[in-house]
Motif scaffolding. Sequence first.
Motif, PDB file in Angstrom:
ATOM      1  N   SER A 304       0.848  -1.209   0.000  1.00  0.00           N
ATOM      2  CA  SER A 304       0.000   0.000   0.000  1.00  0.00           C
ATOM      3  C   SER A 304       0.876   1.249   0.000  1.00  0.00           C
ATOM      4  CB  SER A 304      -0.916   0.006   1.223  1.00  0.00           C
ATOM      5  OG  SER A 304      -1.772  -1.097   1.183  1.00  0.00           O
ATOM      6  N   SER A 348      -4.850   1.383   2.830  1.00  0.00           N
ATOM      7  CA  SER A 348      -4.725   0.069   3.472  1.00  0.00           C
ATOM      8  C   SER A 348      -5.732  -0.899   2.882  1.00  0.00           C
ATOM      9  CB  SER A 348      -4.959   0.203   4.977  1.00  0.00           C
ATOM     10  OG  SER A 348      -4.975  -1.063   5.575  1.00  0.00           O
ATOM     11  N   GLN A 349      -5.212  -2.033   2.460  1.00  0.00           N
ATOM     12  CA  GLN A 349      -6.078  -3.084   1.951  1.00  0.00           C
ATOM     13  C   GLN A 349      -7.012  -3.565   3.059  1.00  0.00           C
ATOM     14  OE1 GLN A 349      -6.703  -6.955   2.820  1.00  0.00           O
ATOM     15  NE2 GLN A 349      -4.541  -6.444   3.165  1.00  0.00           N
ATOM     16  N   SER A 350      -6.441  -3.919   4.197  1.00  0.00           N
ATOM     17  CA  SER A 350      -7.221  -4.522   5.281  1.00  0.00           C
ATOM     18  C   SER A 350      -7.993  -3.486   6.085  1.00  0.00           C
ATOM     19  CB  SER A 350      -6.289  -5.265   6.231  1.00  0.00           C
ATOM     20  OG  SER A 350      -5.360  -4.340   6.806  1.00  0.00           O
ATOM     21  N   THR A 353      -4.263  -2.277   9.597  1.00  0.00           N
ATOM     22  CA  THR A 353      -2.823  -2.297   9.859  1.00  0.00           C
ATOM     23  C   THR A 353      -2.488  -1.367  11.041  1.00  0.00           C
ATOM     24  OG1 THR A 353      -2.433  -2.817   7.576  1.00  0.00           O
ATOM     25  CG2 THR A 353      -0.564  -1.909   8.784  1.00  0.00           C
ATOM     26  N   SER A 401      -0.239  -9.057  -1.832  1.00  0.00           N
ATOM     27  CA  SER A 401      -1.284  -8.205  -2.397  1.00  0.00           C
ATOM     28  C   SER A 401      -1.056  -7.993  -3.898  1.00  0.00           C
ATOM     29  CB  SER A 401      -1.258  -6.865  -1.668  1.00  0.00           C
ATOM     30  OG  SER A 401      -2.368  -6.104  -2.034  1.00  0.00           O
ATOM     31  N   LYS A 485       7.277  -8.322  -4.176  1.00  0.00           N
ATOM     32  CA  LYS A 485       6.456  -9.474  -4.546  1.00  0.00           C
ATOM     33  C   LYS A 485       7.331 -10.718  -4.712  1.00  0.00           C
ATOM     34  CE  LYS A 485       3.433  -8.625  -3.886  1.00  0.00           C
ATOM     35  NZ  LYS A 485       2.530  -7.640  -3.308  1.00  0.00           N
ATOM     36  N   GLU A 488       8.472 -11.937  -1.296  1.00  0.00           N
ATOM     37  CA  GLU A 488       7.392 -12.483  -0.469  1.00  0.00           C
ATOM     38  C   GLU A 488       7.028 -13.909  -0.850  1.00  0.00           C
ATOM     39  OE1 GLU A 488       4.329  -9.315  -1.065  1.00  0.00           O
ATOM     40  OE2 GLU A 488       4.104  -9.518   1.093  1.00  0.00           O
TER      41      GLU A 488
HETATM   42  C1  AGP Z   1       1.740  -7.092   0.440  1.00  0.00           C
HETATM   43  O1  AGP Z   1       2.000  -8.097  -0.474  1.00  0.00           O
HETATM   44  C2  AGP Z   1       2.081  -7.380   1.810  1.00  0.00           C
HETATM   45  N1  AGP Z   1       1.593  -8.611   2.273  1.00  0.00           N
HETATM   46  C3  AGP Z   1       2.140  -6.234   2.803  1.00  0.00           C
HETATM   47  O2  AGP Z   1       3.243  -5.473   2.459  1.00  0.00           O
HETATM   48  C4  AGP Z   1       0.906  -5.316   2.923  1.00  0.00           C
HETATM   49  O3  AGP Z   1       0.740  -4.566   1.780  1.00  0.00           O
HETATM   50  C5  AGP Z   1       1.089  -4.397   4.149  1.00  0.00           C
HETATM   51  O4  AGP Z   1       1.166  -5.174   5.293  1.00  0.00           O
HETATM   52  C6  AGP Z   1      -0.002  -3.362   4.285  1.00  0.00           C
HETATM   53  O5  AGP Z   1      -1.250  -3.941   4.533  1.00  0.00           O
HETATM   54  P1  AGP Z   1      -2.594  -3.136   4.377  1.00  0.00           P
HETATM   55  O6  AGP Z   1      -2.712  -2.709   2.982  1.00  0.00           O
HETATM   56  O7  AGP Z   1      -3.660  -4.100   4.792  1.00  0.00           O
HETATM   57  O8  AGP Z   1      -2.521  -1.955   5.313  1.00  0.00           O
END
Ligand code: AGP
Length: 608
Positions: A304, A348-350, A353, A401, A485, A488
């Motif tokens: 992110s 943030s994806q989740s 964080t 991600s 990537k 990981e």
């Molecule tokens: C991405 O491939 C990772 N697993 C990691 O860097 C991730 O992007 C990072 O922990 C941030 O997470 P978020 O987007 O949920 O906040």
Amino acid sequence: MCGIVCYVGSKPAKPILLEGLKQLEYRGYDSSGLAIHDGTHIECHREVGKIAELERKLNNMDIKGSIGIAHTRWATHGEPTEENAHPHRDQDGNVFVIHNGIIENYHSLKKRLEKEGITFRSETDTEVLAHLIGLNFDGSLSEAVRKTMSQVIGTFGIAVIHRQSPGEIVVARRGSPLIIGVSEDGHFAASDVAAMVRYTNKVVHLQDNELATLTVKDFSMSTAQAKPIERSAETVEWRAEDADLNGFPHFMLKEIYEQPETIKNAMRGRLETGEGVPKLGGIMPVWDKLKDSRHMVIVACGTSYYAGCVGRYVFEKLTEIDVEVELASEFRYRKLNFAPNTFVIAISQSGETADTLAAIREAKRKGAGLLGIVNVVGSSISRDTDAGVYNHAGPEIGVASTKIFTSQLTVLNLLAILLGRHQKLSLTEGVEAIRALEALPDQVANVLSQANHIQAIAEKYYKCDNWLYLGRKYNYPIAMEGALKLKEVSYIHAEGYPAGEMKHGPIALINPDMPTVAIAPRDEIYEKMLSNIQEVKSRRGPVIAIATQGDERIREVADDVIEIPQTLSFLNPILAVVPCQLLSYYCASFLNRDIDKPRNLAKSVTVE
Ligand code: AGP
């Protein structure tokens, strides 16, 4: 990082909990366990390793009971052993607790409890919770949990059952996500919607310092100060099939292939092509201030963060806003001094964080406006920001991600075009940008159609232990993301570098066994990239170039070329990252790695 799933209902709990754990396995996975109440006794089993190990252990066991709690662990305190796996119990074996987060004062609490005669069975911080709840229990499990909440410092999402409270599960949260699921035949609680999406899409988000008691028929919520809370259930967009592989060997590959659709979803209903202006309803609450803002700080972690780095260049190109990008883990400890009307954008994806959450809380304290670019609806970051834009990309199960990254880039472009149109972009420029965005889904599909070619390149190089990724300007962050990537999922060492910096150090590494991935589409710094590629070639380093379709010049210097369609230069990252994702995937696949669950990684990093 760990996962929680709980069920109280009319069906046998064991299969539901195991299924839920499998859906959560991507969050953390060095050990797992469950505890099921049969009305009289509580049966608890734990195992080291993947959920499949726990499943094997429980295979021939007839575990009765339709109330249970289950956990998948990513070790923070203590090694991944059976003793350290959750659930943890109190001295008398009455209380069983599962916990996500970290109890910061566990050391002093443990010392005090040991002096009182308690014997600890594990090295975890969680075990203090079990003992405290046991000691605080006076007939009401929720009151025992409430009292315990006042004694602990730190973060937690917990679920608790007690032998003498057979019909209920008590859950509580401070800093670690917990969601209640409401279904026809009972209630769920989980750290992530994925664990219960097969059974219900009606959810209620528990907020910090709240607890809830779940029974088959009902659930009730209250604050840590015992104030009752009424909150109605929301319907989540996620579908049960989102959690299926649908014929793909891995979620990572499935999610890479979903990108034409997820990029479309990020734009759906948001484009007014004729006006050259995107519509972003989620930012309207702050629009009056935002449209005049000239200072922004993007905070994020990992992938992110790299999306944010691309965003900085895009904002620079399309708006009059000065943008800084900061790693949330650093930003949160800086002495912040914002210019008037500064906005902080959390990506943030989740949405959970820990560092990103802490960074926005600090920014709020210092007077910045807050925006979120988040995928998980109702997540902590989405709630703690003043306004924002959802990605609508559906669940991303692979730990690495992929589809969320391109969705984040799409949303950043929409935001920059919208602000740019109010600041400096002409109608023609706005329309041109939107038309180029609209073309992206098909262009990504075109890149995906070269998967066999990319797989063959991966086969050629996957045995190389060190890789270099180079890019400039918009594509410098793609070099870093490409390298991340590869690290990981394949565990190959890779470095992402701004190509102009190569001569200042990394060039010393170049040799025939070190491939360089050069991201060199036809843009304003193409010639510079070409010179850097020549420098690598002169030192006999193999070059894999990611180049614009029809670029014959690059074919003369690079060993292998992956073509991406022509687009506007600031949109190239969305196309250029796709070959990087596929290269990583195929290298990992040739190396037989555990692609969706790479070692030591967790999907959602909810600890500092
Ligand atoms: C991405 O491939 C990772 N697993 C990691 O860097 C991730 O992007 C990072 O922990 C941030 O997470 P978020 O987007 O949920 O906040």
